[in-house]
Design a protein around this motif. Structure first.
Motif, short mmCIF file in Angstrom:
data_model
loop_
_atom_site.label_atom_id
_atom_site.label_comp_id
_atom_site.label_asym_id
_atom_site.label_seq_id
_atom_site.Cartn_x
_atom_site.Cartn_y
_atom_site.Cartn_z
N ARG A 6 0.84 -1.21 0.00
CA ARG A 6 0.00 0.00 0.00
C ARG A 6 0.87 1.25 0.00
NH1 ARG A 6 -3.06 3.01 4.38
NH2 ARG A 6 -4.59 4.17 3.19
N GLU A 7 1.90 1.25 0.82
CA GLU A 7 2.82 2.39 0.88
C GLU A 7 3.49 2.62 -0.47
OE1 GLU A 7 3.34 4.59 3.46
OE2 GLU A 7 1.64 3.54 4.37
N ALA A 8 3.91 1.53 -1.13
CA ALA A 8 4.56 1.65 -2.44
C ALA A 8 3.58 2.19 -3.47
CB ALA A 8 5.12 0.29 -2.88
N ALA A 9 2.35 1.69 -3.47
CA ALA A 9 1.35 2.16 -4.43
C ALA A 9 1.07 3.65 -4.23
CB ALA A 9 0.06 1.35 -4.30
N LEU A 10 0.93 4.06 -2.99
CA LEU A 10 0.69 5.47 -2.70
C LEU A 10 1.87 6.34 -3.13
CD1 LEU A 10 -1.03 5.22 0.80
CD2 LEU A 10 -2.11 5.89 -1.36
#
Length: 161
Positions: A8-12
């Motif tokens: 999720r952090e990478a996608a954001l």
């Protein structure tokens, strides 16, 4: 305390970085009288001259009506020309003009500077790993899109349960 999901952090971070990059490129192209879409269109035609207008729109992921306006602008500046397809007069084929090629050539230092600034502090091995990762993400997203399109088609046809 809950640990953040790294996916999720990478996608954001990808979304945020993409937005920032688009903004900086738009800002830095203004003195050249260009937009990202103009540059992308000229670059695509420089590589694949004679594409149908809808093919350029698809490649750049631009709505057809937006592509019409874009080509109108580039054509008015003499950077692109439309030609009727000899096999199908309903189709417009797009060709970059000599003036369009000159404009692109004039942007080489711009592209080099953006590249240098963007990738400062990132060594080649890290850059190659990032490319591998981004290519896999691209493949995953395209696969998701195909699956969603198939599901939508089934739902519309009334054959799904």
């Amino acid at each position: 305390m809950q640990k953040n999901d790294p996916r999720r952090e990478a996608a954001l971070r990808i979304v945020e970085t993409s937005r920032l990059l688009r903004n900086i490129v738009e800002q830095r192209l203004k003195p050249y009288g260009m937009t990202r879409a103009h540059l992308a269109t000229l670059s695509r035609l420089d590589c694949q001259d004679g594409l149908a207008q809808h093919e350029v729109a698809d490649a750049l992921e631009v709505q057809p009506i937006a592509m019409v306006r874009l080509v109108d602008q580039l054509s008015a500046e003499g950077l692109v020309e439309r030609r009727n397809d000899p096999a199908d007069r309903r189709l417009n084929r797009l060709f970059i003009t000599d003036a369009g090629r000159e404009r692109l050539a004039g942007l080489e230092s711009f592209k080099a500077e953006i590249g240098r600034a963007l990738f400062e502090g990132i060594d080649e091995a890290a850059l190659l790993q990032m490319l591998t990762t981004l290519n896999q993400l691209h493949t995953n997203i395209k696969t998701m899109q195909v699956a969603e399109a198939a599901t939508t088609k089934l739902r519309k046809s009334g054959t799904s349960s």
